[in-house]
Design a protein around this motif. Structure first.
Motif, PDB file in Angstrom:
ATOM      1  N   HIS B  74      52.679  37.476  33.520  1.00  0.00           N
ATOM      2  CA  HIS B  74      52.864  36.087  33.969  1.00  0.00           C
ATOM      3  C   HIS B  74      53.748  35.991  35.204  1.00  0.00           C
ATOM      4  N   ASN B  75      54.537  37.042  35.460  1.00  0.00           N
ATOM      5  CA  ASN B  75      55.430  36.945  36.620  1.00  0.00           C
ATOM      6  C   ASN B  75      55.033  37.899  37.749  1.00  0.00           C
ATOM      7  N   LEU B  76      53.793  38.415  37.679  1.00  0.00           N
ATOM      8  CA  LEU B  76      53.354  39.340  38.728  1.00  0.00           C
ATOM      9  C   LEU B  76      53.010  38.567  40.005  1.00  0.00           C
ATOM     10  N   SER B  77      53.105  39.270  41.138  1.00  0.00           N
ATOM     11  CA  SER B  77      52.738  38.629  42.403  1.00  0.00           C
ATOM     12  C   SER B  77      51.220  38.454  42.451  1.00  0.00           C
ATOM     13  N   GLU B  78      50.753  37.637  43.376  1.00  0.00           N
ATOM     14  CA  GLU B  78      49.315  37.400  43.523  1.00  0.00           C
ATOM     15  C   GLU B  78      48.561  38.702  43.732  1.00  0.00           C
ATOM     16  N   ASP B  79      49.142  39.575  44.541  1.00  0.00           N
ATOM     17  CA  ASP B  79      48.482  40.843  44.849  1.00  0.00           C
ATOM     18  C   ASP B  79      48.371  41.707  43.595  1.00  0.00           C
ATOM     19  N   ARG B  80      49.483  41.803  42.827  1.00  0.00           N
ATOM     20  CA  ARG B  80      49.469  42.631  41.617  1.00  0.00           C
ATOM     21  C   ARG B  80      48.484  42.060  40.592  1.00  0.00           C
ATOM     22  N   LEU B  81      48.448  40.725  40.544  1.00  0.00           N
ATOM     23  CA  LEU B  81      47.519  40.086  39.613  1.00  0.00           C
ATOM     24  C   LEU B  81      46.080  40.409  40.010  1.00  0.00           C
ATOM     25  N   ALA B  82      45.829  40.364  41.321  1.00  0.00           N
ATOM     26  CA  ALA B  82      44.475  40.653  41.799  1.00  0.00           C
ATOM     27  C   ALA B  82      44.078  42.069  41.415  1.00  0.00           C
ATOM     28  N   ILE B  83      45.002  42.997  41.599  1.00  0.00           N
ATOM     29  CA  ILE B  83      44.698  44.399  41.274  1.00  0.00           C
ATOM     30  C   ILE B  83      44.521  44.565  39.767  1.00  0.00           C
ATOM     31  N   LEU B  84      45.350  43.847  39.003  1.00  0.00           N
ATOM     32  CA  LEU B  84      45.226  43.886  37.539  1.00  0.00           C
ATOM     33  C   LEU B  84      43.842  43.386  37.114  1.00  0.00           C
ATOM     34  N   ARG B  85      43.407  42.274  37.744  1.00  0.00           N
ATOM     35  CA  ARG B  85      42.108  41.708  37.380  1.00  0.00           C
ATOM     36  C   ARG B  85      40.971  42.662  37.748  1.00  0.00           C
ATOM     37  N   ARG B  86      41.105  43.282  38.950  1.00  0.00           N
ATOM     38  CA  ARG B  86      39.983  44.110  39.389  1.00  0.00           C
ATOM     39  C   ARG B  86      39.786  45.313  38.452  1.00  0.00           C
ATOM     40  N   ARG B  87      40.862  45.751  37.760  1.00  0.00           N
ATOM     41  CA  ARG B  87      40.731  46.947  36.900  1.00  0.00           C
ATOM     42  C   ARG B  87      40.564  46.626  35.431  1.00  0.00           C
ATOM     43  N   ASN B  88      41.183  45.496  34.995  1.00  0.00           N
ATOM     44  CA  ASN B  88      41.296  45.298  33.538  1.00  0.00           C
ATOM     45  C   ASN B  88      40.629  44.062  32.968  1.00  0.00           C
ATOM     46  N   VAL B  89      40.205  43.141  33.820  1.00  0.00           N
ATOM     47  CA  VAL B  89      39.697  41.880  33.281  1.00  0.00           C
ATOM     48  C   VAL B  89      38.279  41.596  33.790  1.00  0.00           C
ATOM     49  N   GLY B  90      37.428  41.229  32.853  1.00  0.00           N
ATOM     50  CA  GLY B  90      36.082  40.797  33.233  1.00  0.00           C
ATOM     51  C   GLY B  90      35.919  39.322  32.893  1.00  0.00           C
ATOM     52  N   PHE B  91      35.074  38.652  33.662  1.00  0.00           N
ATOM     53  CA  PHE B  91      34.893  37.212  33.438  1.00  0.00           C
ATOM     54  C   PHE B  91      33.429  36.839  33.265  1.00  0.00           C
ATOM     55  N   VAL B  92      33.197  35.876  32.379  1.00  0.00           N
ATOM     56  CA  VAL B  92      31.885  35.241  32.294  1.00  0.00           C
ATOM     57  C   VAL B  92      32.137  33.734  32.247  1.00  0.00           C
ATOM     58  N   PHE B  93      31.418  33.004  33.109  1.00  0.00           N
ATOM     59  CA  PHE B  93      31.667  31.560  33.197  1.00  0.00           C
ATOM     60  C   PHE B  93      30.453  30.755  32.760  1.00  0.00           C
ATOM     61  N   GLN B  94      30.736  29.512  32.434  1.00  0.00           N
ATOM     62  CA  GLN B  94      29.669  28.603  32.021  1.00  0.00           C
ATOM     63  C   GLN B  94      28.607  28.469  33.124  1.00  0.00           C
ATOM     64  N   ASN B  95      29.092  28.284  34.377  1.00  0.00           N
ATOM     65  CA  ASN B  95      28.119  28.125  35.468  1.00  0.00           C
ATOM     66  C   ASN B  95      27.932  29.432  36.246  1.00  0.00           C
ATOM     67  N   PHE B  96      28.033  30.517  35.562  1.00  0.00           N
ATOM     68  CA  PHE B  96      27.705  31.880  36.024  1.00  0.00           C
ATOM     69  C   PHE B  96      28.602  32.401  37.145  1.00  0.00           C
ATOM     70  N   GLN B  97      28.878  31.564  38.174  1.00  0.00           N
ATOM     71  CA  GLN B  97      29.741  31.950  39.291  1.00  0.00           C
ATOM     72  C   GLN B  97      29.320  33.263  39.939  1.00  0.00           C
ATOM     73  N   LEU B  98      27.997  33.367  40.142  1.00  0.00           N
ATOM     74  CA  LEU B  98      27.565  34.536  40.916  1.00  0.00           C
ATOM     75  C   LEU B  98      27.723  34.184  42.394  1.00  0.00           C
ATOM     76  N   LEU B  99      27.964  35.195  43.219  1.00  0.00           N
ATOM     77  CA  LEU B  99      28.052  34.931  44.657  1.00  0.00           C
ATOM     78  C   LEU B  99      26.637  34.714  45.160  1.00  0.00           C
ATOM     79  N   THR B 100      26.386  33.500  45.627  1.00  0.00           N
ATOM     80  CA  THR B 100      25.010  33.109  45.927  1.00  0.00           C
ATOM     81  C   THR B 100      24.412  33.868  47.105  1.00  0.00           C
TER      82      THR B 100
END
Lengths: 859, 242
Positions: B74-100
């Motif tokens: 919760h207290n990580l910088s934006e950059d660290r959060l981004a890196i955390l997401r790219r390695r550890n978190v996957g997302f699925v959204f209601q409206n798919f959010q694919l890059l069109t």
């Protein structure tokens, strides 16, 4: 992220945005095209002017003096690799028709004529054209026994090509006619027609004797690669000259002050125009990038979710901006070259340049660098804002942007500021101008921003009784996310830039047109004896000459100023000049040395303006009026006493007035004008100027030659026509470039206004869903845009007028004319532009059924 | 004691609204084990999407802590959060959010490339095959049906074998049959990869397919229960090391 992956992502991310970014490319291309065309055109013009200046000097530089050019200087010139040198000697002498005296008929002396004799030793001219008949090289016609003469010599002496003439008692065969010399224009006031001989011929005539007045000149042609070193070379040569000022060095860079003044104005205007067109292009780019990113917000949020770091987002879009900037700039360079070509074609033959160089990689790279630079700079603020798109937007579209980083904001601010100063300095060629330009821009942007905030506040005060569309239109100015401030700043700056350019361009063209010496005399008559004038005047009137002007002319030498001897003053000035500008010519000392031509007049001619003192207002002293710049060179002020030596008689004259002379009028003017009555009995001749009907010059000359053989007529029509044509075409060129920039700017501004409107499709749909009629929606939008246009127009117009005023009056020395209706027109045009482009951009949304828009927004 | 994959302590989130602060989440405590599948249920405005966003570091809590494998995020910088997401978190959204503007395959490649996966291409093709779209990889999202888009989104979410997968109403924009097919796929992938899944839904029938259902109301946990039929379609509590 590796570079390969970055580039791959860059390529993929650019898809889909391409159509939208056509406008980006168009904005930039328009700006860059102006920069390239202006840079190329002024570079070409500059080269042309420089070569023209070389023509007027017939060389790159000339060393001149009343005494032979020192051998050391000539040796130094010979040491410059690739340099060429020609020695020229000029003098006034009498020539006569016929053979050597012993063969002539003493009862009927052949006619004689005062001529300007020129002996040439080497290649001549280095630049410009020597027009000969027969058309061949000068050295083919000249040997030690031949001469080439001006047509007047033949007329006046009744001779033809192949006849003999006498120079200094020796016989010379006339082998040809010289019609035009490139460097003769400089001495519009010449004392006799030209006779050209070879150096050997001049030696044979044995005219160079002790006390004879000979002008010595060494013309130098430098190899092209040394062109930039001219100042160094001049300094080197000047070091070899005695410091007594007996010799001067002239370079083509200092030729023709009046012409140069005009051209300096034009090139400073062109630089300014390019700078402003670039700025307008930048505004268009900023607006486009903003609109583009607004459409990419969702993608940016997804990218962030997937692990893109904020700075990687910045690089990704900055990279795309750079790619698009390069494309736009390349297109712009292409357009610019085309533009330059069409301008050149349009002005063919009329420019001072015969052939405008098209191969200008420097101008092209300038366009490319400026284009990409401006694209990056303009997109930086919206791109930095894009870094702040919150990833949570994937879940909640209305999420607030992330707080701005203080470091990023100040970094961007600093980058923008320093780059702007840098670009402006580069374009204007002056740090001070660059700084002023940037400072002015910031001030205006701030004023516009504050006005926009004020408008939003004032306009949104509740007015419950006003009509719905009006209320809604006013309220829209202050709604969250409204681009009122950005819109007003962009539009206001655009209006300012365009109006400035328009006013400056108009003022300048008007001034250039005014400069045309329409009534300038086409002939000057010199050496008219006092008693011959009535006869000469009648002759001129017979030949339908008009604007006949004649003044007495007395030759004098300045011997003292305020009691101090000229020789003493001269040394003083020379010493001072030496410390100030070592090695350069010392005009001030020269003014004290040369023989002065002066006149006496009751009233000043129209092209003279009294700027200090009073004309002939002191009955107890002999008065003299001095031209202001000359007064500066002499170091005289009101009340100074100038002592003149008029053929041995010394005369003290008090300076009682200073004058400004418009030399561009081509009238007869003098640095020194003496009060009437003082010089009436001094030895004098008269000079006259007149405008002769076209084609009558020869006849007038022949009649003068037979009735007043001592009178020399100098034709100036050719010179005038050349200058007039050049000024007209320059004005046209300036207008054309300015017009194109204004046109490009208008397109970009319209686009800028509509870029914001595209985002309003959803709003239209919602208003229609809630029951507003299309007419009401349009009226509400029109109200909003009209107010934006009004505020931007008012401030931009006032700012533009102020800026144009300073540019014209301070920067270019052009008279300012008040044109209030133009300013009103500018405000009105801005309002119309804002409303029409805003509405035009909303037409699509107005036509669609609300559900189509709402679905696409929420879906 | 095993460290939970995701732990939430006294998590509070407030948002400014109309000049005052609105409490979206109010001191929530939650612990989710590795490989567990959890449904977060609740009516609109109960704070379930906000909870999901805070778990992924997409937003910052006003108070409280979020720990992933014991590490506070919760207290990580934006950059660290981004890196955390790219390695550890996957997302699925209601409206798919694919890059069109990217093809199906490129959408899947993106997180792999960000994580510098050398076998990105092979892995993307493998995933396309797994979600039954092997022959549609070159198609853009607009050329795919809603169900197909969500299958691409699933493939993208599992691409980097994240430790945790967060799904926000994954079937919300799909018809019943398609939604079911997508959920089956999600279950298959979760089983294969041993991913921890947190799924936000307001559909109780979707929640029945998970191991555990956490009910939110007005920003608080109203009920936290084990779903009885959780293993009917394969969701089962299992502990995966690491």
């Amino acid at each position: 992220m590796t570079l390969g992956i970055f580039l791959r992502h860059l390529r993929r991310e650019s898809r889909g945005s391409r159509g939208r970014l056509v406008f980006f490319v168009a904005c930039l291309a328009a700006g860059v095209a102006s920069v390239v065309a202006v840079a190329g055109f002024s570079e070409g013009l500059d080269r042309g002017i420089r070569s023209e200046a070389k023509t007027l000097l017939a060389a790159d530089l000339a060393v001149r003096g009343r005494q032979p050019i020192p051998v050391g200087v000539e040796a130094a010139i010979d040491k410059i690799a690739g340099a060429e040198r020609t020695g020229v000697r000029e003098m006034l002498t009498l020539v006569a028709a016929g053979q050597a005296p012993e063969e002539a008929d003493n009862q009927h002396p052949s006619r004689s004529l005062l001529v300007e004799l020129k002996g040439i030793d080497g290649r001549y001219p280095f630049y410009g054209e020597l027009e000969l008949e027969p058309s061949t090289d000068l050295d083919v016609l000249l040997n030690d026994r031949s001469a080439v003469v001006a047509p007047e010599v033949l007329t006046r002496l009744g001779l033809g090509v192949g006849d003999e003439m006498r120079i200094g008692g020796e016989s010379f065969e006339i082998r040809g006619v010289v019609k035009r010399e490139p460097d003769r224009i400089t001495g519009a006031m010449s004392l006799g027609p030209r006779v050209l001989v070879s150096a050997a011929g001049l030696d044979r005539a044995n005219l160079e004797q002790l006390g004879s007045r000979v002008n010595y000149r060494t013309l130098v042609r430098l190899p092209a690669e040394r062109d930039g070193d001219i100042d160094t070379i001049v300094a080197e040569l000047a070091g070899l000259l005695e410091t007594d000022g007996r010799h001067r060095i002239e370079t083509y860079t200092e030729a023709q002050p009046a012409l140069r003044k005009g051209l300096r104005r034009v090139s400073s205007y062109l630089g300014l125009a390019a700078l402003l067109s670039l700025l307008i292009g930048g505004l268009g780019v900023a607006q486009t990038v903003r609109a583009w990113l607004a459409g990419r917000m969702d993608s940016i949020a997804v990218l962030k979710c997937l692990g893109y770091r904020p700075r990687e987002i910045l690089w990704l879009y900055l990279g795309q901006t750079a790619v698009l900037g390069s494309i736009g700039s390349l297109v712009g360079v292409g357009l610019g070259i085309g533009l330059q070509m069409s301008i050149t074609r349009l002005l063919a033959g009329a420019l001072p340049v015969e052939h405008l160089e098209m191969w200008q990689p420097w101008s092209w790279s300038r366009g490319l660098i400026l284009g990409v630079g401006v694209a990056l700079l303009a997109s930086l603020p919206p791109l930095v804002a894009a870094m702040r798109v919150p990833p949570i937007r994937v879940l909640r579209r209305d999420a607030d942007p992330m707080p701005p980083s203080r470091l990023a904001v100040s970094g961007v601010g600093l980058a923008l500021l320093s780059s702007l100063i840098g670009l402006a300095t580069w374009q204007a060629g002056s740090f001070v101008v660059g700084l002023l330009f940037t400072g002015g821009l910031i001030v205006v942007a701030m004023v516009l921003g504050l006005a926009a905030l004020g408008l939003a506040r004032v306009a949104t005060r509740p007015r419950e009784r006003s009509r719905l569309w009006l209320r809604h239109g006013l309220a829209a100015l202050d709604r969250p996310g409204a681009s009122t401030v950005a819109g007003i700043v962009a539009l206001g700056l655009g209006v300012l830039a365009l109006l400035t350019m328009f006013l400056v361009e108009y003022g300048l063209s008007a001034e250039l047109a005014r400069d045309l010496p329409k009534d300038a005399p086409t002939a000057f008559l010199v050496d008219i004896q006092k008693d011959q004038w009535p006869g000469v005047e009648t002759l001129l009137r017979d030949e339908q000459a008009d604007q006949i002007e004649s003044v007495p002319m007395v030759m004098a030498r300045i011997t003292a100023i305020d009691g101090r001897q000229a020789s003493e003053l001269r040394q003083e000035i020379e010493a001072e000049v030496e410390t100030r500008r070592p090695g350069r010519d010392n005009r001030e000392a020269w003014a004290l040395r040369r023989e002065q031509r002066l006149t006496y007049l009751d009233e000043l001619p129209a092209d003279n303006q009294l700027i200090a003192g009073e004309l002939w207002g002191q009955p107890d002293v002999a008065e003299i009026s001095v031209e202001e710049e000359f007064a500066g060179e002499l170091g005289v002020v009101l009340g100074s006493v100038v002592t003149l030596d008029i053929q041995g008689v010394e005369l003290d004259l008090t300076v009682t007035s200073l004058r400004k002379v418009d030399w561009g009028s081509f009238g007869i003017n003098f640095f020194l004008v003496v009060e009437p009555g003082v010089l009436d009995d001094a030895p004098q001749t008269r000079v006259a100027a007149a405008r002769l009907p076209e084609g009558r010059e020869q006849q007038v000359q022949d009649r003068l030659a037979s009735n007043f053989p001592n009178v020399t007529m100098i034709r100036t029509r050719e010179v005038l026509e050349k200058v007039a044509a050049m000024l007209t075409q320059l004005a046209l060129g300036v207008r054309l470039l300015g017009g194109l920039t204004v046109l490009a700017g208008l397109t970009i501004l319209a686009g800028a206004v509509s870029a914001g409107s595209i985002r309003r499709g959803a709003e239209v749909a919602l208003l229609k869903t809630l029951g507003m009629t299309r007419r009401q929606v349009m009226a509400s939008f029109a109200t909003e845009y009209a107010l934006v246009g009004l505020v931007a127009g008012l401030i931009g117009t006032v700012g533009g007028a102020v800026l144009a005023y300073f540019v014209l009056t301070q920067g270019m020395d052009v008279t300012w004319e008040n044109r209030p209706w133009w300013l009103v027109g500018s405000v009105a045009a801005t309002v119309v532009l804002a409303v029409s482009s805003g509405l035009a951009a909303s037409v699509g949304a107005l036509r669609k059924r609300p559900i189509e828009v709402l679905r696409s927004v929420t879906g | 004691m095993t460290i939970p994959r995701l732990e939430i302590r006294r998590l509070t989130h407030r948002l400014p609204s109309g000049g005052r602060l609105l409490t979206i989440l109010d001191a929530i405590d939650l612990s989710i084990g590795a490989g567990e599948s959890v449904a977060i249920l609740g009516p609109s405005g109960s704070g379930k999407s906000t909870l999901l966003a805070l778990m992924a570091g997409l937003d910052r809590p006003t108070e409280g802590e979020v720990l992933l494998d014991g590490e506070p995020i919760h207290n990580l910088s934006e950059d660290r959060l981004a890196i955390l997401r790219r390695r550890n978190v996957g997302f699925v959204f209601q409206n798919f959010q694919l890059l069109t503007n990217q093809t199906a395959r490129e959408n899947i490649l993106l997180p792999l490339e960000l994580a510098s996966d050398e076998a990105a291409g092979t892995r993307a093709d493998e995933l396309l095959d797994q979600v039954g779209l092997a022959d549609r990889g070159h198609h853009y999202p607009v050329q795919l049906s809603g169900g197909e888009q969500q299958r691409v989104a699933l493939a993208r979410a599992f691409a980097t074998r994240p430790r945790i997968l967060l799904a926000d109403e994954p079937t919300g924009n799909l018809d019943g049959a398609t939604g079911e097919r997508v959920l089956e796929l999600l279950a298959d992938l979760q089983r294969q990869e041993g991913t921890t899944v947190v799924l936000v839904t307001h559909d109780a029938s979707v929640a029945e397919l998970t191991d555990r259902a956490v009910h939110l109301r007005d920003g608080r946990v109203e009920r936290d229960e084990v779903v009885a039929g959780g293993d009917r379609v394969g969701y089962q509590r299992q502990v995966v090391a690491g």
